[in-house]
Scaffold this active site. Structure first.
Site, mmCIF file in Angstrom:
data_model
loop_
_atom_site.group_PDB
_atom_site.id
_atom_site.type_symbol
_atom_site.label_atom_id
_atom_site.label_comp_id
_atom_site.label_asym_id
_atom_site.label_seq_id
_atom_site.Cartn_x
_atom_site.Cartn_y
_atom_site.Cartn_z
ATOM 1 N N PHE A 196 19.710 58.466 49.039
ATOM 2 C CA PHE A 196 19.604 57.475 47.968
ATOM 3 C C PHE A 196 20.428 56.235 48.360
ATOM 4 O O PHE A 196 21.593 56.365 48.744
ATOM 5 C CB PHE A 196 20.104 58.082 46.657
ATOM 6 C CG PHE A 196 19.795 57.240 45.451
ATOM 7 C CD1 PHE A 196 18.543 57.282 44.865
ATOM 8 C CD2 PHE A 196 20.754 56.394 44.908
ATOM 9 C CE1 PHE A 196 18.253 56.493 43.757
ATOM 10 C CE2 PHE A 196 20.470 55.611 43.806
ATOM 11 C CZ PHE A 196 19.216 55.656 43.236
ATOM 12 N N ASP B 236 26.053 65.255 47.200
ATOM 13 C CA ASP B 236 25.584 64.543 46.017
ATOM 14 C C ASP B 236 24.571 65.449 45.319
ATOM 15 O O ASP B 236 23.551 65.833 45.904
ATOM 16 C CB ASP B 236 24.945 63.212 46.448
ATOM 17 C CG ASP B 236 24.580 62.335 45.251
ATOM 18 O OD1 ASP B 236 24.288 62.889 44.171
ATOM 19 O OD2 ASP B 236 24.563 61.098 45.398
ATOM 20 N N TYR C 36 22.924 61.910 33.582
ATOM 21 C CA TYR C 36 21.736 61.511 32.801
ATOM 22 C C TYR C 36 20.421 62.056 33.339
ATOM 23 O O TYR C 36 19.386 61.801 32.758
ATOM 24 C CB TYR C 36 21.656 59.983 32.713
ATOM 25 C CG TYR C 36 21.730 59.252 34.043
ATOM 26 C CD1 TYR C 36 20.603 59.124 34.849
ATOM 27 C CD2 TYR C 36 22.925 58.714 34.498
ATOM 28 C CE1 TYR C 36 20.684 58.475 36.075
ATOM 29 C CE2 TYR C 36 23.014 58.065 35.721
ATOM 30 C CZ TYR C 36 21.884 57.948 36.508
ATOM 31 O OH TYR C 36 21.965 57.321 37.710
ATOM 32 N N LYS C 37 20.452 62.788 34.455
ATOM 33 C CA LYS C 37 19.205 63.336 35.005
ATOM 34 C C LYS C 37 18.966 64.713 34.395
ATOM 35 O O LYS C 37 18.734 64.823 33.191
ATOM 36 C CB LYS C 37 19.269 63.319 36.533
ATOM 37 C CG LYS C 37 19.243 61.882 37.070
ATOM 38 C CD LYS C 37 19.426 61.778 38.567
ATOM 39 C CE LYS C 37 19.333 60.315 39.002
ATOM 40 N NZ LYS C 37 19.782 60.076 40.363
ATOM 41 N N ARG D 226 6.004 60.333 41.945
ATOM 42 C CA ARG D 226 7.011 61.384 41.845
ATOM 43 C C ARG D 226 6.933 62.050 40.469
ATOM 44 O O ARG D 226 6.886 61.369 39.439
ATOM 45 C CB ARG D 226 8.389 60.755 42.056
ATOM 46 C CG ARG D 226 9.495 61.722 42.307
ATOM 47 C CD ARG D 226 10.769 60.988 42.640
ATOM 48 N NE ARG D 226 11.295 60.276 41.479
ATOM 49 C CZ ARG D 226 12.585 59.959 41.321
ATOM 50 N NH1 ARG D 226 13.467 60.257 42.247
ATOM 51 N NH2 ARG D 226 12.988 59.312 40.249
HETATM 52 C C1 LIG Z 1 20.299 58.848 40.782
HETATM 53 C C2 LIG Z 1 21.174 58.913 41.962
HETATM 54 C C3 LIG Z 1 22.382 58.225 41.995
HETATM 55 C C4 LIG Z 1 22.734 57.273 40.866
HETATM 56 O O1 LIG Z 1 23.971 56.713 40.953
HETATM 57 P P1 LIG Z 1 24.530 55.882 39.717
HETATM 58 O O2 LIG Z 1 25.843 55.416 40.155
HETATM 59 O O3 LIG Z 1 24.555 56.801 38.540
HETATM 60 O O4 LIG Z 1 23.570 54.770 39.432
HETATM 61 C C5 LIG Z 1 23.230 58.421 43.077
HETATM 62 N N1 LIG Z 1 22.867 59.233 44.103
HETATM 63 C C6 LIG Z 1 21.684 59.883 44.103
HETATM 64 C C7 LIG Z 1 21.338 60.780 45.228
HETATM 65 C C8 LIG Z 1 20.794 59.726 43.045
HETATM 66 O O5 LIG Z 1 19.619 60.350 43.051
#
Ligand SMILES: *Cc1c(COP(=O)(O)O)cnc(C)c1O
Length: 421
Positions: free
Chosen positions: A133, A206, A231-232, A380
Site C-alpha cells: 500500500f 501491516d 475502520y476496515k 475489488r
Molecule cells: C488502508 C491501508 C492503510 C491506511 O492508512 P491510513 O493511515 O489509515 O490512511 C495503510 N496500510 C495499508 C496496507 C492499508 O491497506
C-alpha cells in the site's frame, strides 16, 4: 464442490446452516444494498450508533471534562487496544489504539531502525514489496529523508520468493502487509518472520486488510511490531483510530520519535523533561480522538463472542462461492482473477482485472452492489462474514452478469471519475 453447478437452492441452504447468520442483526445496513466494500470501510454496528448518541447527548454535553475520569476516556486507547489484541493473538499490554496507520508506521519504523542501530550497526535497508500500500512506502521515504540514506533506505521486491532472497545482511527491517490490498494475496506470517529473525532482521506487519478478517497469531509468530486500521474489518467508522502492537520483550529498549505528553510516564505531572511511559502507552502522542475511539470501542463488541476460525471459514466460503458463481456465467469470462484460489494464500477479498473495471464498478454501485476500483484495472470485492449472506453472493453475481451481458457498463455516465474510487 469444484466444477459442480451451484444452484440457488444450495445457496439458500448455506444461509440456513450459517452459524454466523444472526450477526447481521448487529449491523445497520440499507436493505437495498449488497455491501462488498467492508474491507475499505466496515458497515456500522448498531452499538456504534448508540455509543455515538451517548457521547454527544450525555458524556460530552452533560458530563463535560469530568468524562475523562467518569467515563474512562483516559483509559480508552489501552482498553480498545486489549480488545483488538484478542483478535490478533496478542497477550495483554502489547496493543494500543491511537492515530492513523500511517502515523503509527512512522513510530514503529523509527523504533525498529534505532534498535538495529544500537544492536546491529551497519543495517540501513527497509525491505518491502513494490505492490505494498503506497502510504507504507511513502512513510519509509519520508523517514529516509529525515535520517539520511546511510540510516534508512527503501528496497522493494516483487513476490514472496524475492522477499526471502532479499533478506541480505544489510537489511534492518522487513515491512510487509499481510494481505495485499490489490490482489488479496495472504503472506505466510510465521515463515517470513522466522526467516527474517534468523537473519537478524526486525519485522513489522501491516494488518490493515487482515485484522478482524482472519485469525492472526502475533505472539506465537514472535512478531516484533504490527500496525493496522480501525475502520476496515474492525468496523470502527470512517477515519477510526488505528492500532500498534509492540512485543513486550522490546518495550524497555524502544524510543519512538513522536514524544508527546500522552506517551509520557506521568502526563499530569507536567514535567519539563520527556520520560517515556514504561509499557505500550509509550506509543501515545497527543490527546486521543475520543468520539472516534469510543465508537470503535463499541463496534469491537460485535466480535466478543465470535470464533475467529469460524469467521475465517465463512470468509473463505463467501469468496469461493462468489468466484464459482462468476465462472458459471459465460459472459463473465472476461474477468481475470488476480487473487490466489489456494486458501492458505487468500485473504478476505477477490480482485478481478478487466479493462473497464472502473465502469463495471460504477454500474454495480448504481445497481446497489457496492464494490471498489483500484487503479489501473482492478474490480475489488471485499467479503465480511459478520454481515454478508450467501444469497448476497448469488444476487451480486447475477447483477454483475446482467451489467456485462447488456453492456450497461459501457454507458458514458459510468466513466466519470470520482475523487474517491
Ligand atoms: C488502508 C491501508 C492503510 C491506511 O492508512 P491510513 O493511515 O489509515 O490512511 C495503510 N496500510 C495499508 C496496507 C492499508 O491497506
Amino acid at each position: 464442490m469444484k466444477n459442480q453447478f451451484i444452484t440457488y437452492q444450495h445457496i439458500v441452504r448455506l444461509d440456513q446452516q450459517d452459524p454466523l447468520a444472526t450477526k447481521r442483526d448487529a449491523f445497520r445496513l440499507p436493505t437495498e444494498v449488497i455491501y462488498l466494500d467492508g474491507n475499505s470501510l466496515g458497515a456500522m454496528p448498531e452499538a456504534a450508533a448508540e455509543r455515538a448518541g451517548e457521547l454527544v447527548q450525555q458524556q460530552w454535553s452533560k458530563d463535560l471534562i469530568t468524562s475523562w475520569n467518569k467515563h474512562h476516556w483516559i483509559d480508552l486507547p489501552k482498553h480498545v487496544g486489549e480488545k483488538i489484541g484478542r483478535l490478533i493473538g496478542a497477550a495483554p499490554d502489547q496493543v494500543i489504539s491511537c492515530d492513523s496507520t500511517s502515523v503509527n508506521l512512522f513510530k514503529v519504523l523509527s523504533c525498529a531502525l534505532l534498535l538495529q542501530q544500537a544492536q546491529n550497526p551497519g543495517r540501513s535497508i527497509v525491505l518491502s514489496q513494490s505492490g505494498n500500500f503506497p502510504t507504507d512506502l511513502y512513510m519509509v521515504q519520508g523517514l529516509a529523508t529525515l535520517l539520511g540514506e546511510q540510516n534508512c533506505q527503501l528496497k522493494l521486491v516483487a513476490d514472496e520468493a524475492d522477499i526471502i532472497a532479499g533478506m541480505t545482511p544489510d537489511v534492518a527491517v522487513l515491512l510487509l502487509t499481510q494481505v495485499d490490498f490489490r490482489s488479496g494475496r495472504l503472506l505466510n506470517m510465521q515463515r517470513l518472520t522466522e526467516l527474517a529473525h534468523a537473519k537478524g532482521i526486525l519485522v513489522i506487519w501491516d494488518l490493515a486488510h487482515s485484522a478482524g478478517a482472519l485469525p492472526i497469531e502475533l505472539d506465537a509468530c514472535q512478531v516484533d511490531f504490527a500496525i493496522g486500521c480501525g475502520y476496515k474489518f474492525l468496523n470502527g467508522g470512517p477515519g477510526a483510530p488505528a492500532f500498534i502492537y509492540a512485543a513486550k520483550r522490546l518495550h524497555n529498549s524502544l524510543s519512538q520519535p513522536l514524544t508527546g505528553w500522552m506517551g509520557h510516564h506521568s502526563p499530569f505531572n507536567f514535567d519539563k523533561q520527556y520520560q517515556k511511559a514504561p509499557g505500550i502507552e509509550q506509543f501515545l502522542t497527543g490527546t486521543p480522538a475520543i468520539l472516534s475511539l469510543s465508537v470503535l470501542d463499541a463496534a469491537l463488541d460485535v466480535f466478543a463472542d465470535v470464533e475467529l476460525t469460524q469467521l475465517r471459514q465463512k470468509s473463505l466460503q463467501l469468496s469461493s462461492y462468489f468466484h464459482q458463481l462468476v465462472q458459471q456465467h459465460d459472459c463473465l469470462q472476461s474477468l481475470q482473477l488476480l487473487t490466489p484460489l489456494n486458501e492458505a494464500e487468500r485473504g478476505s477479498q477477490l480482485a478481478y482485472q478487466h479493462e473497464d473495471a472502473y465502469a463495471l464498478c460504477q454500474a454495480l454501485i448504481k445497481q446497489g452492489v457496492i464494490a471498489d476500483f483500484r487503479a489501473p484495472n482492478i474490480l475489488r470485492l471485499g467479503f465480511t462474514p459478520l454481515y454478508l449472506r450467501f444469497i448476497d453472493m448469488w444476487t451480486a453475481v447475477e447483477i454483475l452478469a446482467d451489467i456485462v451481458r447488456s453492456q450497461e457498463y459501457t454507458k458514458a455516465e459510468y466513466k466519470l471519475k470520482h475523487k474517491v474510487t
